[in-house]
Structure formats: structure tokens, C-alpha cells
Design a protein around this motif. Sequence first.
Motif, PDB file in Angstrom:
ATOM      1  N   GLY A   1      -6.980 -32.303  -9.144  1.00 36.99           N
ATOM      2  CA  GLY A   1      -7.949 -32.484  -8.192  1.00 36.99           C
ATOM      3  C   GLY A   1      -7.355 -33.939  -8.393  1.00 36.99           C
ATOM      4  O   GLY A   1      -7.723 -34.768  -7.122  1.00 36.99           O
ATOM      5  N   ASP A   2      -7.279 -35.234  -9.110  1.00 35.40           N
ATOM      6  CA  ASP A   2      -6.330 -36.412  -8.689  1.00 35.40           C
ATOM      7  C   ASP A   2      -5.190 -36.639  -8.127  1.00 35.40           C
ATOM      8  O   ASP A   2      -3.792 -35.548  -7.968  1.00 35.40           O
ATOM      9  CB  ASP A   2      -6.378 -37.305  -9.929  1.00 35.40           C
ATOM     10  CG  ASP A   2      -7.640 -37.325 -10.548  1.00 35.40           C
ATOM     11  OD1 ASP A   2      -8.499 -37.112  -9.941  1.00 35.40           O
ATOM     12  OD2 ASP A   2      -7.869 -38.357 -11.385  1.00 35.40           O
TER      13      ASP A   2
ATOM     14  N   ILE B   1       6.142 -40.473  -2.656  1.00 36.12           N
ATOM     15  CA  ILE B   1       5.980 -39.137  -3.352  1.00 36.12           C
ATOM     16  C   ILE B   1       5.020 -39.380  -3.584  1.00 36.12           C
ATOM     17  O   ILE B   1       4.152 -39.811  -3.417  1.00 36.12           O
ATOM     18  CB  ILE B   1       7.268 -39.822  -4.654  1.00 36.12           C
ATOM     19  CG1 ILE B   1       8.338 -39.247  -4.724  1.00 36.12           C
ATOM     20  CG2 ILE B   1       6.353 -38.562  -5.819  1.00 36.12           C
ATOM     21  CD1 ILE B   1       9.375 -40.453  -6.040  1.00 36.12           C
ATOM     22  N   MET B   2       4.281 -38.406  -3.520  1.00 39.98           N
ATOM     23  CA  MET B   2       2.755 -37.835  -3.820  1.00 39.98           C
ATOM     24  C   MET B   2       3.041 -37.077  -4.882  1.00 39.98           C
ATOM     25  O   MET B   2       3.351 -35.747  -5.139  1.00 39.98           O
ATOM     26  CB  MET B   2       1.857 -37.330  -2.914  1.00 39.98           C
ATOM     27  CG  MET B   2       0.249 -37.151  -2.794  1.00 39.98           C
ATOM     28  SD  MET B   2      -0.552 -37.616  -1.748  1.00 39.98           S
ATOM     29  CE  MET B   2      -0.232 -35.539  -1.353  1.00 39.98           C
ATOM     30  N   VAL B   3       1.961 -37.273  -6.103  1.00 34.70           N
ATOM     31  CA  VAL B   3       1.754 -36.040  -7.011  1.00 34.70           C
ATOM     32  C   VAL B   3       0.668 -35.587  -7.161  1.00 34.70           C
ATOM     33  O   VAL B   3      -0.408 -36.323  -7.504  1.00 34.70           O
ATOM     34  CB  VAL B   3       2.215 -36.888  -8.732  1.00 34.70           C
ATOM     35  CG1 VAL B   3       2.136 -35.689  -9.606  1.00 34.70           C
ATOM     36  CG2 VAL B   3       3.319 -37.401  -7.851  1.00 34.70           C
ATOM     37  N   THR B   4       0.242 -34.688  -6.653  1.00 40.19           N
ATOM     38  CA  THR B   4      -1.088 -34.133  -6.916  1.00 40.19           C
ATOM     39  C   THR B   4      -1.651 -32.599  -8.291  1.00 40.19           C
ATOM     40  O   THR B   4      -0.618 -32.339  -8.398  1.00 40.19           O
ATOM     41  CB  THR B   4      -1.870 -33.041  -5.057  1.00 40.19           C
ATOM     42  OG1 THR B   4      -1.690 -34.281  -4.582  1.00 40.19           O
ATOM     43  CG2 THR B   4      -3.464 -32.341  -6.053  1.00 40.19           C
ATOM     44  N   ARG B   5      -2.061 -32.929  -8.937  1.00 41.55           N
ATOM     45  CA  ARG B   5      -2.265 -31.994 -10.338  1.00 41.55           C
ATOM     46  C   ARG B   5      -4.170 -31.559  -9.570  1.00 41.55           C
ATOM     47  O   ARG B   5      -4.432 -32.082  -9.171  1.00 41.55           O
ATOM     48  CB  ARG B   5      -3.623 -33.091 -11.185  1.00 41.55           C
ATOM     49  CG  ARG B   5      -3.227 -32.120 -12.765  1.00 41.55           C
ATOM     50  CD  ARG B   5      -4.524 -32.268 -13.866  1.00 41.55           C
ATOM     51  NE  ARG B   5      -4.478 -31.403 -15.017  1.00 41.55           N
ATOM     52  CZ  ARG B   5      -4.990 -31.655 -16.097  1.00 41.55           C
ATOM     53  NH1 ARG B   5      -5.364 -32.917 -16.427  1.00 41.55           N
ATOM     54  NH2 ARG B   5      -6.353 -30.657 -16.608  1.00 41.55           N
ATOM     55  N   THR B   6      -3.195 -29.868  -9.069  1.00 41.99           N
ATOM     56  CA  THR B   6      -4.007 -28.944  -8.818  1.00 41.99           C
ATOM     57  C   THR B   6      -5.195 -28.015 -10.280  1.00 41.99           C
ATOM     58  O   THR B   6      -6.437 -27.431  -9.377  1.00 41.99           O
ATOM     59  CB  THR B   6      -3.268 -27.932  -8.107  1.00 41.99           C
ATOM     60  OG1 THR B   6      -2.400 -27.526  -8.704  1.00 41.99           O
ATOM     61  CG2 THR B   6      -2.498 -28.947  -6.437  1.00 41.99           C
ATOM     62  N   GLU B   7      -4.403 -27.903 -11.294  1.00 45.44           N
ATOM     63  CA  GLU B   7      -5.751 -27.616 -11.858  1.00 45.44           C
ATOM     64  C   GLU B   7      -5.051 -28.503 -12.996  1.00 45.44           C
ATOM     65  O   GLU B   7      -4.298 -28.608 -13.716  1.00 45.44           O
ATOM     66  CB  GLU B   7      -4.987 -25.998 -12.246  1.00 45.44           C
ATOM     67  CG  GLU B   7      -4.071 -25.352 -12.478  1.00 45.44           C
ATOM     68  CD  GLU B   7      -3.454 -24.127 -12.371  1.00 45.44           C
ATOM     69  OE1 GLU B   7      -4.985 -23.707 -12.535  1.00 45.44           O
ATOM     70  OE2 GLU B   7      -2.700 -23.904 -12.056  1.00 45.44           O
TER      71      GLU B   7
ATOM     72  N   SER C   1      -1.490 -27.751 -13.867  1.00 42.61           N
ATOM     73  CA  SER C   1      -0.610 -27.719 -12.643  1.00 42.61           C
ATOM     74  C   SER C   1      -0.354 -28.759 -11.658  1.00 42.61           C
ATOM     75  O   SER C   1      -1.426 -29.637 -11.492  1.00 42.61           O
ATOM     76  CB  SER C   1      -0.802 -26.346 -11.724  1.00 42.61           C
ATOM     77  OG  SER C   1      -0.270 -24.919 -12.439  1.00 42.61           O
ATOM     78  N   TYR C   2       1.030 -29.283 -11.358  1.00 38.19           N
ATOM     79  CA  TYR C   2       1.347 -29.846 -10.368  1.00 38.19           C
ATOM     80  C   TYR C   2       1.988 -29.526  -9.108  1.00 38.19           C
ATOM     81  O   TYR C   2       2.612 -29.119  -9.187  1.00 38.19           O
ATOM     82  CB  TYR C   2       2.297 -31.458 -10.722  1.00 38.19           C
ATOM     83  CG  TYR C   2       1.416 -31.732 -11.652  1.00 38.19           C
ATOM     84  CD1 TYR C   2       0.653 -32.854 -12.264  1.00 38.19           C
ATOM     85  CD2 TYR C   2       1.581 -31.040 -13.198  1.00 38.19           C
ATOM     86  CE1 TYR C   2      -0.566 -33.507 -13.481  1.00 38.19           C
ATOM     87  CE2 TYR C   2       1.146 -31.717 -14.697  1.00 38.19           C
ATOM     88  CZ  TYR C   2       0.506 -33.017 -14.488  1.00 38.19           C
ATOM     89  OH  TYR C   2      -0.396 -33.061 -15.772  1.00 38.19           O
ATOM     90  N   GLU C   3       2.000 -31.157  -8.125  1.00 36.85           N
ATOM     91  CA  GLU C   3       2.292 -30.516  -6.956  1.00 36.85           C
ATOM     92  C   GLU C   3       3.059 -31.542  -6.404  1.00 36.85           C
ATOM     93  O   GLU C   3       2.189 -33.074  -6.364  1.00 36.85           O
ATOM     94  CB  GLU C   3       1.477 -29.797  -5.826  1.00 36.85           C
ATOM     95  CG  GLU C   3       0.909 -28.090  -5.299  1.00 36.85           C
ATOM     96  CD  GLU C   3       0.542 -27.489  -4.474  1.00 36.85           C
ATOM     97  OE1 GLU C   3      -0.113 -28.578  -3.942  1.00 36.85           O
ATOM     98  OE2 GLU C   3       0.401 -26.682  -3.958  1.00 36.85           O
ATOM     99  N   VAL C   4       4.378 -31.999  -6.436  1.00 39.21           N
ATOM    100  CA  VAL C   4       4.837 -33.428  -5.787  1.00 39.21           C
ATOM    101  C   VAL C   4       5.535 -33.121  -4.529  1.00 39.21           C
ATOM    102  O   VAL C   4       6.409 -31.891  -4.720  1.00 39.21           O
ATOM    103  CB  VAL C   4       6.094 -33.778  -7.367  1.00 39.21           C
ATOM    104  CG1 VAL C   4       7.167 -34.878  -6.931  1.00 39.21           C
ATOM    105  CG2 VAL C   4       5.719 -33.720  -8.265  1.00 39.21           C
ATOM    106  N   THR C   5       5.650 -33.889  -3.572  1.00 39.12           N
ATOM    107  CA  THR C   5       6.060 -33.989  -2.150  1.00 39.12           C
ATOM    108  C   THR C   5       6.379 -35.029  -2.174  1.00 39.12           C
ATOM    109  O   THR C   5       6.082 -36.271  -2.157  1.00 39.12           O
ATOM    110  CB  THR C   5       4.585 -34.514  -1.595  1.00 39.12           C
ATOM    111  OG1 THR C   5       3.415 -32.112  -1.479  1.00 39.12           O
ATOM    112  CG2 THR C   5       4.849 -33.774   0.199  1.00 39.12           C
ATOM    113  N   ILE C   6       7.841 -35.294  -1.507  1.00 34.19           N
ATOM    114  CA  ILE C   6       8.748 -35.930  -1.553  1.00 34.19           C
ATOM    115  C   ILE C   6       8.927 -35.672  -0.238  1.00 34.19           C
ATOM    116  O   ILE C   6       9.267 -34.219   0.638  1.00 34.19           O
ATOM    117  CB  ILE C   6      10.326 -34.986  -2.608  1.00 34.19           C
ATOM    118  CG1 ILE C   6      10.083 -34.976  -3.648  1.00 34.19           C
ATOM    119  CG2 ILE C   6      11.061 -36.602  -2.403  1.00 34.19           C
ATOM    120  CD1 ILE C   6      10.519 -34.704  -4.612  1.00 34.19           C
TER     121      ILE C   6
END
Lengths: 232, 251
Positions: B170-171, B245-251, B59-64
Motif C-alpha cells: 500500500g505504500d 518515478i513512482m513506486v507503489t507496492r500493491t501487495e 507486487s510493485y507498480e512502477v510509473t515512469i
Amino acid sequence: MKQITKLLTVSALTFATTQSFAANVTVEIKNLTQGLYFTPIATVAHTSDSSLFEVGEMASSEIQEMAEGGSLAGLTTIATAINADMLAETAAGPLAPTAKVSGSFMTADSNTVLSIVAMILPSNDGFIGLDNWTIPTEAGTYTVYLNAYDAGTEANDEIIGGGAPGVPGMPAPPFLTLGTNGSGVTATETNTMIHIHPGNIGDDSATDGKSDVTNTVHRWLNPVAKVTVTVQ
Amino acid sequence: MLIKIKNQKLKLALMLALPLALSACSDDEVEVIKEVEVIKEVEVIVEVPAPVPTPVDVSYEVTITNLTNAQPLSPAAVVLHADGNLFEVGMVPSVELEKMAEGGMNTGLLALGMASASGAGAIGPGASETISVKVQDITDAKLSITTMLVNTNDAFTGLNALDLSSLAAGDSWSTTAGVYDAGTEVNSEMAGTMPGPADGGEGFNPTRTDTGFVSMHPGVVTSDDGLTNSVLTVQHKFDNPAIHIMVTRTE
């Protein structure tokens, strides 16, 4: 109990060639703009104690003739004199919007930095610039984005004139669609050192107005070029 | 399920444990030879299908974040795809890209991915939105993001085909993005040609009237800066970059 036999696959090993200071370097330059052309591009690997241009300093006469008219004659003479490596491919012709050009050279041991310049068309003395970018010694692919600079040698009147150093106005090669009879945006150049280009103003009239460039076509935002360097 | 029981020297106690293991099988698949009162040894070989691995969510969270002064962003398309490009400078834009860049419609681009997610709505100047997207078992997808600057003819911003293979759980990874021009609609800035609140005009139109290739955007001119028929003002000008843009891999 079952005996399981595992077959081990041994991957082929690639041996790196012995590293020397000289490098096989491929440079690709892409025009990112929607409506600007670049004149033939000087792509030069040279020693780090040399410099084709320096932001904040006065342009050399060789940079001036490149930025005002697209001529690489003076820069080529300098490159030869300092034993620089210069790419022929990128200097072959103008680069249209979104087009790209690439070439490869084997740089000499001492030529550890890369510089790139070419005039932006249409402009009075705008150019794309990369100044003394250290060529990585580690093999790989590297990306650099270039800004548009103003040589500071000519007022940005934005009207058709000449491309020779010191001749006012812009060169008007046939592949550019320009207006005519512009009255001139300005007659002065406030910053006579090399600086970030303030951009073209343009106007929306093809037959009069202040400028002979079109404001919806010949403006830009940085970056204007993408350089991809591959070191082998 | 196949269960085979070899008759060997056997302890009765072991035999007594067998009915439990056999309970799921029909009797005719089982051969059992009992010799009670003799000490036996049994070897039980149970072959079952390899277990189906449980799918692992990636899963990824993308914050724009919208960095512009007065350019709302259309609902963002966040697309995970296996290969290829959603957009690239110099390429002929797809119709899906054209619909997004001219009209803010992202459904076509969303359908191009193996997984995708849309933003909930427009992202106003200064605002940000976090969009989650999930794929299963694939850690080397390409991430593309697109969103229109709605007070323009066909300007958009985003990210094309970021390789996610090096992003561990987590990155996070951040960047900023400049503004592209889809090349499908001339930048007239005239009344009736732009869907955003500055105009309320037309969005997607299948007729292509511009260069026909994707490039970096030259910027809007506006009526304040010499484009007589523009309905845009100095408020709508933008420069690069337009979004963070920030991309975080949550799992």
C-alpha cells in the motif's frame, strides 16, 4: 502430549556511547561529472553563525581566490581563526571525474554546521558549494548533492589565462586537455554576486573558436558532486 | 503419512470415527486393537508433513513519466535483484548496460534480476507508463530501473538498487532522476550514431569510444549551440531531472 522445548536466543545488546555534542563525522565527496576536475576541497565544520559563502551575496576575497585559482590558503586561515575543524584528506589534491575522497574528523561541540567548497576545472570562477549544512546529531548516513556555483568575480571568457584573483582567464593545469586561441566567450560578468553557474559553453575547435574548453566534454548539468556524511 | 493408534480405554463411538481418518493409509501402517464392549480411551497422534506455505505475492507498480522536451525513452527495464548495482557513477559499465544506453535494448538487464518486467514500448515526452513487476515472498529486493534517452549517443536515466525493505503493502515512494552517461560511446551527436527518431542511426556498437566509466551526463550540445556536426537541435536539449518515478507496492 509432546513437550516442545524452545530455545530462546537472546541477541546481544549494543549500548550506545554517551552522546555529547561533539561528533565523529566522516565526509565522502564524489565527483559525479564526466569531464570536470575539482581542486583540493575545503571541508569545514564550523559554528552556525559563520559562513564561507552565501548565494546572492558578494564573494569574499578568500572565496574568490578559491574559485578563480583553487587556492585554499585564505579559507584555511579563516578556518583556523574561527576554531573550525577542517579535513586534511579532501584538501590533498585534485579530484578527477567520478573519483571520490573521504576523511573523518571529531568536530568540536560548537561546530555544528558543515561547509564544502572547491573550484571546478576548467572554469573561470566556478565552484562546488555546500553552505552551512546542519550536521545531524542522530547517528546515521546522510546524502547531499551539490550544485555548481559561479563566484561572480570573473567574466566566463573560457580561455586560458591565470588563476590568481583578478587575473582574467582560466588556470590550465597539465591534467586538463584544453584548446588554444579562443577569442573569448564573453568579457563581462552580469551577476557579480554568487549565483548558480550558467555552465560552460565551449566550442568544437581545439585551435580557435570562442572558447578553449570542449563543448562535448567540459559542460555539466547539476548536481556535480555527491556528499555522503556519516555521523557516528 | 503415518498414523499410530494407541489402544487405551476407548469409547466405541470414537473408533467408529476412525475409518475416515485412516482411509488414505494402507492397512499395514495401522495397528488397531479393538476391545469392543469395554470403555476405552484413545490418543491419536497424527504426524503429517509441515504444510508447504502458500507463496505470497509481492507486487510493485512502477510509473515512469518522461519530463523531457524531445527525448523519447526506450522501453524501460524494471529489475528486482538481491544485491549489487546495475549502474553507479564511477563504475565500468556492463555490456548489458551498454546495450541499453546505446541501443535501447533492455533484454540483457532484465535477465539480471530475480524478477523483472519491460515497458511495452517507448515513452514519449510528456507521456508515462505503469509497469508491474511481481516477486514471491521477498520484501527486501533491490529495485533498479533503466531507460535510454534515444536521441543521444549513450545517455540513460533511471534508478539504481533502491532498497524496498521499508516499503509496506500500500505504500508509495516517489523520486526524480537525472541523466547518466554510460561512458561507452563518445557524445558526437553525429548523423548515424543515435538510434532515436532525430537520427535513425546506429544503436549498440561493442567498440567503446568514450571514458569507460559511468558518470552524470554533461548534456547534449546540439548544432544550435555550437556543435557543428550535431544532428540534434535545441529541441533535444534536456536538464536534470529527466523522469519522475513512482513506486507503489500493491501487495
